[in-house]
Design a protein around this motif. Structure first.
Motif, PDB file in Angstrom:
ATOM      1  N   ARG A 122       5.104   6.050  -9.862  1.00 42.52           N
ATOM      2  CA  ARG A 122       4.054   7.059  -9.766  1.00 42.52           C
ATOM      3  C   ARG A 122       3.675   7.531 -11.165  1.00 42.52           C
ATOM      4  O   ARG A 122       4.457   7.428 -12.110  1.00 42.52           O
ATOM      5  N   ALA A 150      -1.861  10.255   8.228  1.00 37.22           N
ATOM      6  CA  ALA A 150      -1.283   9.311   7.274  1.00 37.22           C
ATOM      7  C   ALA A 150      -0.791   8.057   7.976  1.00 37.22           C
ATOM      8  O   ALA A 150      -1.076   6.921   7.558  1.00 37.22           O
ATOM      9  N   HIS A 178       0.849  -1.190   0.000  1.00 35.33           N
ATOM     10  CA  HIS A 178       0.000   0.000   0.000  1.00 35.33           C
ATOM     11  C   HIS A 178       0.886   1.242   0.000  1.00 35.33           C
ATOM     12  O   HIS A 178       1.818   1.354   0.798  1.00 35.33           O
ATOM     13  N   ALA A 210       0.767   5.613  -0.291  1.00 39.33           N
ATOM     14  CA  ALA A 210      -0.013   6.851  -0.289  1.00 39.33           C
ATOM     15  C   ALA A 210       0.942   8.024  -0.196  1.00 39.33           C
ATOM     16  O   ALA A 210       2.100   7.876   0.215  1.00 39.33           O
ATOM     17  N   ARG A 211       0.440   9.194  -0.591  1.00 36.39           N
ATOM     18  CA  ARG A 211       1.232  10.420  -0.490  1.00 36.39           C
ATOM     19  C   ARG A 211       0.715  11.273   0.658  1.00 36.39           C
ATOM     20  O   ARG A 211      -0.457  11.196   1.038  1.00 36.39           O
ATOM     21  N   ASN A 214      -3.724   5.911   9.394  1.00 39.52           N
ATOM     22  CA  ASN A 214      -4.462   5.165   8.369  1.00 39.52           C
ATOM     23  C   ASN A 214      -3.616   4.036   7.776  1.00 39.52           C
ATOM     24  O   ASN A 214      -4.106   2.922   7.583  1.00 39.52           O
ATOM     25  N   THR A 216       0.031  14.271   0.556  1.00 35.77           N
ATOM     26  CA  THR A 216      -1.041  15.136   0.059  1.00 35.77           C
ATOM     27  C   THR A 216      -2.408  14.453   0.112  1.00 35.77           C
ATOM     28  O   THR A 216      -3.445  15.133   0.137  1.00 35.77           O
ATOM     29  N   ASP A 217      -2.419  13.129   0.142  1.00 32.31           N
ATOM     30  CA  ASP A 217      -3.699  12.416   0.273  1.00 32.31           C
ATOM     31  C   ASP A 217      -4.359  12.672   1.619  1.00 32.31           C
ATOM     32  O   ASP A 217      -5.559  12.416   1.791  1.00 32.31           O
ATOM     33  N   PHE A 218      -3.577  13.172   2.572  1.00 26.43           N
ATOM     34  CA  PHE A 218      -4.093  13.406   3.924  1.00 26.43           C
ATOM     35  C   PHE A 218      -4.083  14.888   4.281  1.00 26.43           C
ATOM     36  O   PHE A 218      -4.050  15.257   5.450  1.00 26.43           O
TER      37      PHE A 218
END
Length: 454
Positions: free
Chosen positions: A451, A72, A48, A50-51, A75, A53-55
């Protein structure tokens, strides 16, 4: 027992698995971009990703991202046992207060990513002193939290494409010098009771105090990192393994206001009671600049014991000393008149220092060949010096300063002191273990982060 082994002092700084890019065309103007980075043991490609910026992260250097980092990690920790997770910090300047990491977790700093430590002292909570210290180092009592923390974690990676963590430490240094701090300064990275740790391919600058502090931890690899601080900055040690075992430090470049590497194991009666040594530590291909301190120091806090330390391929530039063992009766440490003994301090607790080896060393433009000062009534023993040449410049200091030490030497220039007599026909080498430490058997595998770019 302390075993320090030192060989060859010339090496170039080598970055391990530095991120690099590959591009693939996608539909329209979209392309895929890949960064390759090192991972150790189980910490390979995470399932998994994530960046920040996703949070809600904002990389403008002004907006606080403390909540974004916390969200972040919270999660992504939910999938720790479902293939693990990686948090990518993209290019930008990401201001934040302290935050924690998680199990089976990778913090990846992209190229041109800078994590900025907040200078708002109120954002640094107060935490308990370490149990093997019993009090803070800067001041009695607690300490400020560290910027990036991990507690009781397994499989933790901090890596990147040479991104930066900036402690913005000048504010802390000024407060420390002006005696305005009521608690001990925090560190950039502290991992406590952790195992299977890798820190690689990042740059650390301007830490408030120590930079990397694995404490009560094991299976720790620090590889290919750069640490920079002004040479007059207080206590900006580079990497400090503390009551930790199976530690591998390699291919690092450090400019510091204090020791580049300092191996520790608790302080005074607290360290004696906690009784956790630092052992099985290998340091190789290190370049150090530290005009007022040591390249590698053992202590000053060493009350839990230090054993089996191996150092090879070391380059020391403009440094106060190559290897320095700092201790004294009762304390197991030398603390520069800042701290004082507590009620349970035992003034008769004498440290044992023995089996110290220096081999294949070349030193240029130094003011002393060696300063070897043991403890009256408890000399440092088992010292072996072989194939060592020191080019000593004119100085008022003695070329060799030896008291309360015992050992042997061979093929050493200039001629060593009488306490370390030469036996050129009998001593053909000094002992250096040929066995591999368990941490040496941990390979670094190449992983990829992909990415999509518009």
């Amino acid at each position: 027992m302390i075993l320090v082994l030192w060989t060859v002092v010339t090496a170039a700084f080598i970055g391990i698995a530095e991120g690099h890019r590959h591009h693939r065309r996608g539909g329209g103007a979209t392309e895929l971009e890949a960064f390759h980075y090192a991972a150790a043991g189980a910490g390979g490609n995470r399932a998994h990703v994530a960046r920040l910026t996703d949070f809600g992260g904002v990389g403008d250097g002004v907006t606080s991202n403390t909540a974004a980092f916390a969200a972040a990690v919270a999660n992504l920790s939910k999938v720790a046992y479902d293939g693990g997770a990686m948090l990518v910090v993209p290019a930008g300047r990401w201001l934040t207060g302290p935050f924690n990491l998680a199990n089976h977790f990778t913090l990846f700093l992209d190229h041109d990513a800078v994590i900025l430590a907040t200078q708002d002292i109120n954002k640094w909570s107060i935490i308990d002193p370490l149990p093997s210290y019993g009090r803070g180092r800067d001041a009695a009592g607690g300490r400020y939290s560290n910027l990036i923390m991990g507690y009781n974690l397994t499989d933790v990676v901090i890596t990147g494409n040479n991104g930066t963590i900036d402690g913005q430490g000048e504010t802390w240094w000024k407060m420390f010098r002006n005696k305005e701090l009521n608690y001990t300064r925090g560190y950039l990275i502290e991992l406590m009771y952790c195992k299977q740790v890798l820190i690689s391919n990042i740059t650390l600058v301007n830490s408030p105090s120590w930079n990397v502090h694995p404490v009560y931890s094991s299976q720790v690899i620090v590889s290919g990192i750069t640490i920079l601080a002004p040479v007059n900055s207080p206590n900006t040690d580079g990497i400090n393994p503390d009551s930790s075992s199976n530690v591998r430090i390699e291919d690092c470049y450090i400019v510091s206001g204090d020791d580049c590497i300092a191996i520790k194991s608790g302080w005074d009666e607290y360290g004696i009671a906690f009784n956790m040594s630092s052992k099985h530590i290998v340091i190789r291909r290190l370049t150090c600049i530290s005009p007022t301190s040591a390249v590698i120091a053992l202590g000053s806090e060493m009350s839990g014991g230090i054993q089996d330390v191996r150092a090879e391929d070391i380059t020391a530039i403009n440094s106060e000393s190559g290897v320095r063992i700092k201790t004294t009766i009762g304390r197991g440490a030398y603390v520069k008149d800042i701290f004082h003994p507590d009620d349970n301090f035992d003034p008769k607790a004498i440290p044992v220092v023995r089996n110290i080896t220096y081999s294949d060393v070349v030193a240029e433009n130094v003011t002393m060949a060696a300063k070897l000062e043991g403890i009256p009534g408890a000399p440092f023993t088992g010292i072996c010096i072989y194939n060592v040449t020191a080019e000593v410049v004119k100085s008022k200091k003695p070329i060799w300063n030896c008291t309360d030490v015992e050992g042997v030497s061979s093929h050493v220039t200039p001629t060593p002191c009488a306490q370390i007599p030469e036996y050129p026909d009998r001593i053909t080498h000094c002992p250096f273990p040929e066995d591999d430490l368990p941490v040496d058997c941990v390979g670094l595998e190449e992983c990829s982060y992909w990415r999509t770019n518009p």
